[in-house]
Scaffold this motif. Structure first.
Motif, PDB file in Angstrom:
ATOM      1  N   ASP A 144     -39.308 166.332   0.252  1.00  0.00           N
ATOM      2  CA  ASP A 144     -38.526 165.343   1.436  1.00  0.00           C
ATOM      3  C   ASP A 144     -39.407 164.582   2.478  1.00  0.00           C
ATOM      4  N   ILE A 145     -40.496 165.265   2.969  1.00  0.00           N
ATOM      5  CA  ILE A 145     -41.536 164.421   3.701  1.00  0.00           C
ATOM      6  C   ILE A 145     -42.135 163.302   3.133  1.00  0.00           C
ATOM      7  N   ASN A 146     -42.341 163.421   1.575  1.00  0.00           N
ATOM      8  CA  ASN A 146     -42.980 162.470   1.002  1.00  0.00           C
ATOM      9  C   ASN A 146     -42.104 161.418   0.984  1.00  0.00           C
ATOM     10  N   THR A 147     -40.601 161.648   0.277  1.00  0.00           N
ATOM     11  CA  THR A 147     -39.583 160.676   0.401  1.00  0.00           C
ATOM     12  C   THR A 147     -39.556 159.875   1.685  1.00  0.00           C
ATOM     13  N   LEU A 148     -39.330 160.189   2.736  1.00  0.00           N
ATOM     14  CA  LEU A 148     -39.222 159.663   3.879  1.00  0.00           C
ATOM     15  C   LEU A 148     -40.793 158.925   4.502  1.00  0.00           C
ATOM     16  N   ARG A 149     -41.754 159.501   4.065  1.00  0.00           N
ATOM     17  CA  ARG A 149     -42.616 158.655   4.372  1.00  0.00           C
ATOM     18  C   ARG A 149     -42.937 157.582   3.479  1.00  0.00           C
ATOM     19  N   THR A 150     -42.659 157.479   2.298  1.00  0.00           N
ATOM     20  CA  THR A 150     -42.523 156.445   1.331  1.00  0.00           C
ATOM     21  C   THR A 150     -41.563 155.184   1.757  1.00  0.00           C
ATOM     22  N   ASP A 151     -40.414 155.782   2.280  1.00  0.00           N
ATOM     23  CA  ASP A 151     -39.478 154.769   2.894  1.00  0.00           C
ATOM     24  C   ASP A 151     -40.295 154.059   4.232  1.00  0.00           C
ATOM     25  N   LEU A 152     -41.004 154.589   4.869  1.00  0.00           N
ATOM     26  CA  LEU A 152     -41.489 154.114   6.153  1.00  0.00           C
ATOM     27  C   LEU A 152     -42.891 153.100   5.874  1.00  0.00           C
ATOM     28  N   GLN A 153     -43.354 153.487   4.760  1.00  0.00           N
ATOM     29  CA  GLN A 153     -44.719 152.981   4.329  1.00  0.00           C
ATOM     30  C   GLN A 153     -44.851 151.640   3.358  1.00  0.00           C
ATOM     31  N   HIS A 154     -43.684 151.785   2.527  1.00  0.00           N
ATOM     32  CA  HIS A 154     -43.790 150.956   1.290  1.00  0.00           C
ATOM     33  C   HIS A 154     -42.577 150.138   1.187  1.00  0.00           C
ATOM     34  N   ASP A 155     -42.665 148.942   0.401  1.00  0.00           N
ATOM     35  CA  ASP A 155     -41.439 148.115   0.399  1.00  0.00           C
ATOM     36  C   ASP A 155     -40.616 148.514  -1.082  1.00  0.00           C
ATOM     37  N   LEU A 156     -39.419 149.205  -0.548  1.00  0.00           N
ATOM     38  CA  LEU A 156     -38.557 149.789  -1.519  1.00  0.00           C
ATOM     39  C   LEU A 156     -37.802 148.553  -2.421  1.00  0.00           C
ATOM     40  N   ASP A 157     -38.032 147.436  -2.028  1.00  0.00           N
ATOM     41  CA  ASP A 157     -37.818 146.251  -2.949  1.00  0.00           C
ATOM     42  C   ASP A 157     -38.399 145.844  -4.100  1.00  0.00           C
ATOM     43  N   HIS A 158     -39.760 146.543  -3.961  1.00  0.00           N
ATOM     44  CA  HIS A 158     -40.535 146.237  -5.017  1.00  0.00           C
ATOM     45  C   HIS A 158     -40.407 146.967  -6.241  1.00  0.00           C
ATOM     46  N   GLY A 159     -40.145 146.150  -7.388  1.00  0.00           N
ATOM     47  CA  GLY A 159     -40.118 147.010  -8.863  1.00  0.00           C
ATOM     48  C   GLY A 159     -38.692 146.446  -9.306  1.00  0.00           C
ATOM     49  N   LYS A 160     -38.329 146.991 -10.589  1.00  0.00           N
ATOM     50  CA  LYS A 160     -36.976 146.855 -11.122  1.00  0.00           C
ATOM     51  C   LYS A 160     -35.982 146.930 -10.318  1.00  0.00           C
ATOM     52  N   GLN A 161     -34.851 146.497 -10.561  1.00  0.00           N
ATOM     53  CA  GLN A 161     -33.474 146.719 -10.027  1.00  0.00           C
ATOM     54  C   GLN A 161     -33.207 148.213  -9.796  1.00  0.00           C
ATOM     55  N   LYS A 162     -32.794 148.670 -11.114  1.00  0.00           N
ATOM     56  CA  LYS A 162     -32.614 149.954 -11.226  1.00  0.00           C
ATOM     57  C   LYS A 162     -33.597 151.025 -10.425  1.00  0.00           C
ATOM     58  N   LYS A 163     -34.920 150.922 -10.531  1.00  0.00           N
ATOM     59  CA  LYS A 163     -35.611 151.651  -9.833  1.00  0.00           C
ATOM     60  C   LYS A 163     -35.725 151.433  -8.216  1.00  0.00           C
ATOM     61  N   VAL A 164     -35.250 150.316  -7.822  1.00  0.00           N
ATOM     62  CA  VAL A 164     -35.253 149.995  -6.368  1.00  0.00           C
ATOM     63  C   VAL A 164     -34.086 150.689  -5.838  1.00  0.00           C
ATOM     64  N   ALA A 165     -32.862 150.717  -6.757  1.00  0.00           N
ATOM     65  CA  ALA A 165     -31.731 151.275  -6.321  1.00  0.00           C
ATOM     66  C   ALA A 165     -31.900 152.636  -6.093  1.00  0.00           C
ATOM     67  N   ALA A 166     -32.378 153.359  -7.090  1.00  0.00           N
ATOM     68  CA  ALA A 166     -32.791 154.657  -7.091  1.00  0.00           C
ATOM     69  C   ALA A 166     -33.663 155.075  -5.903  1.00  0.00           C
ATOM     70  N   LYS A 167     -34.370 154.212  -5.630  1.00  0.00           N
ATOM     71  CA  LYS A 167     -35.475 154.655  -4.432  1.00  0.00           C
ATOM     72  C   LYS A 167     -34.640 154.658  -3.205  1.00  0.00           C
ATOM     73  N   ARG A 168     -33.766 153.616  -3.172  1.00  0.00           N
ATOM     74  CA  ARG A 168     -32.864 153.644  -1.799  1.00  0.00           C
ATOM     75  C   ARG A 168     -31.978 154.524  -1.698  1.00  0.00           C
ATOM     76  N   LYS A 169     -31.354 155.050  -2.976  1.00  0.00           N
ATOM     77  CA  LYS A 169     -30.399 155.875  -2.771  1.00  0.00           C
ATOM     78  C   LYS A 169     -31.234 157.451  -2.401  1.00  0.00           C
ATOM     79  N   ARG A 170     -32.288 157.514  -3.082  1.00  0.00           N
ATOM     80  CA  ARG A 170     -33.048 158.986  -2.802  1.00  0.00           C
ATOM     81  C   ARG A 170     -33.429 159.010  -1.160  1.00  0.00           C
ATOM     82  N   SER A 171     -33.971 157.813  -0.912  1.00  0.00           N
ATOM     83  CA  SER A 171     -34.395 157.806   0.570  1.00  0.00           C
ATOM     84  C   SER A 171     -33.078 158.099   1.575  1.00  0.00           C
ATOM     85  N   SER A 172     -32.116 157.440   1.481  1.00  0.00           N
ATOM     86  CA  SER A 172     -30.963 157.476   2.101  1.00  0.00           C
ATOM     87  C   SER A 172     -30.391 158.784   2.130  1.00  0.00           C
TER      88      SER A 172
END
Length: 420
Positions: free
Chosen positions: A352-380
């Motif tokens: 969970d810490i890694n997921t929250l840190r990724t949200d803070l440090q990286h651009d979740l919009d980078h990548g394919k649309q499905k992966k972007v949506a998955a990243k956003r959902k996981r972070s949220s």
């Protein structure tokens, strides 16, 4: 009657060293004066059925005194009458798991009502409640407090569909009833009954487990709660309510939206964060000893930077800026600090810490649309797991203390699991 018959010289006493006379009239003046001045204590019983009167008589004949609740029942007060009414509520009749022997239901109702009238810090001993009864001789059941208390017991009755195993202790029932009153007072209680029931079941289960562990208990909140149940001292009710509020927010963060920002201070989250941070520091030391015994090296290197990051975990998280610092420190200790030494056995909190840190440090919009949506959902989803908001950037200030305690609590549990 016997005493009055003796006064009327219709009865005699056996002769003794100082009493050779047989009737009251014949007693020496110093004995008759002592007899006249002797005070007899008695309890007056009112509104009792024939069955109850017979029980009182049998008990008194066997030398068993009246209980505090039985004495309170004799106080002349409208508030006492209201408590008697609540004690007959369907919640007591069909949901609690203890009998009504010696006014047990009235005892619980009296304490819940006293807290609602006087505040959570009030005393709950006989003299305390008796004074409240006497001060509330004109209490109205139609007052705001009276209506709220009735709603509270309706809420409790709806929350528990059957007799609950959790509802077998008077003090525990008083505690959850006072907690339910806080929820009802918020005005946002409709539809929360099942969530409340789920929390009480989970709390009671963990309370039993922690108490059974004794000296090996891993959560001091539950031990403190149980001690307050066993010790009838002023402030015990507040201790229990503070712990219940804190655990309820951790169990289901959505209760923050129901109860409002003030619940953060009432639940003592800041003090709990400090306790958890200190515990985690000790557990990291124990974990290194445990890990090095088999691996020959520490799991988390105890560098100056690591120790500083661990100490900073107790700093209150009040806003987004504090949150970024908090997550960064957690990431450094529990993600970077462990490297690949856990080999596929990474605890939930570390991920969970890694997921929250990724949200803070990286651009979740980078990548394919499905992966972007998955990243956003996981972070949220991860953020909402510990707070009632979906994202840290839009979260209200009161969400952050709750998230801080939630993550620290999960880390503590995971560290215990790694050591065991």
């Amino acid at each position: 009657m016997t005493i009055f018959e003796f006064f009327d010289n219709k009865l005699t006493v056996s002769s003794g060293r100082d009493a050779k006379a047989l009737t009251y009239r014949e007693l020496p003046s110093h004995l008759s004066d002592a007899f006249d001045d002797f005070e007899i204590e008695y309890d007056e019983i009112s509104d009792a059925s024939d069955t109850e009167l017979k029980q009182y008589f049998q008990r008194l004949q066997n030398g068993l005194p009246l209980s505090s609740s039985e004495k309170l029942n004799s106080v002349h007060s409208s508030l006492r009458n209201f408590c008697r009414e609540l004690a007959k509520h369907e919640f007591f009749v069909s949901k609690v798991n203890f009998s009504n022997k010696r006014y047990a239901h009235f005892d619980v109702a009296s304490k819940v009502v006293t807290i609602e009238v006087e505040g959570i810090e009030t005393g709950l001993r006989f003299d305390d409640i008796k004074e409240v009864f006497e001060n509330q001789t004109t209490f109205s059941a139609q007052s705001a407090v009276g209506k709220r208390l009735r709603q509270t017991f309706v809420y409790l009755d709806r929350s528990f569909s059957t007799k609950g195993l959790e509802l077998r202790n008077r003090t525990f029932v008083q505690s959850i009833a006072s907690l339910a009153s806080v929820i009802v007072r918020s005005g946002n209680f409709v539809g929360t009954e099942q969530k409340f029931r789920n929390f009480i079941a989970a709390f009671a289960k963990e309370l039993s487990r922690q108490v059974e562990m004794g000296l090996d208990a891993t959560d001091g909140d539950y031990i403190q709660f149980q001690r307050s149940v066993n010790a009838n001292v002023k402030g015990a009710a507040k201790t229990r309510q503070t712990i219940l509020l804190r655990k309820m927010l951790q169990f289901d963060p959505s209760f923050l939206d129901i109860l409002g920002p003030s619940v953060v201070a009432a639940s003592g989250l800041t003090q709990e964060a400090k306790r958890l941070a200190e515990m985690i520091g000790s557990l990291v030391e124990s974990l290194n000893e445990h890990f090095s015994a088999s691996a020959g090296t520490d799991l988390i290197k105890p560098t100056n930077k690591t120790m500083g990051a661990l100490r900073s975990l107790a700093k209150p998280v009040k806003n987004y800026s504090d949150y970024k610092e908090f997550i960064s420190n957690l990431y450094f200790v529990f993600w970077e600090g462990t490297g690949n030494r856990l080999k596929g056995k990474i605890p939930t909190s570390f991920n969970d810490i890694n997921t929250l840190r990724t949200d803070l440090q990286h651009d979740l919009d980078h990548g394919k649309q499905k992966k972007v949506a998955a990243k956003r959902k996981r972070s949220s989803t991860t953020f909402k797991k510990y707070a009632s908001s979906s994202t840290p950037r839009t979260a209200a200030p009161e969400n952050f203390p709750m998230l801080q305690v939630g993550i620290l609590n999960q880390i503590e549990k995971d560290l215990h699991s790694l050591i065991s």
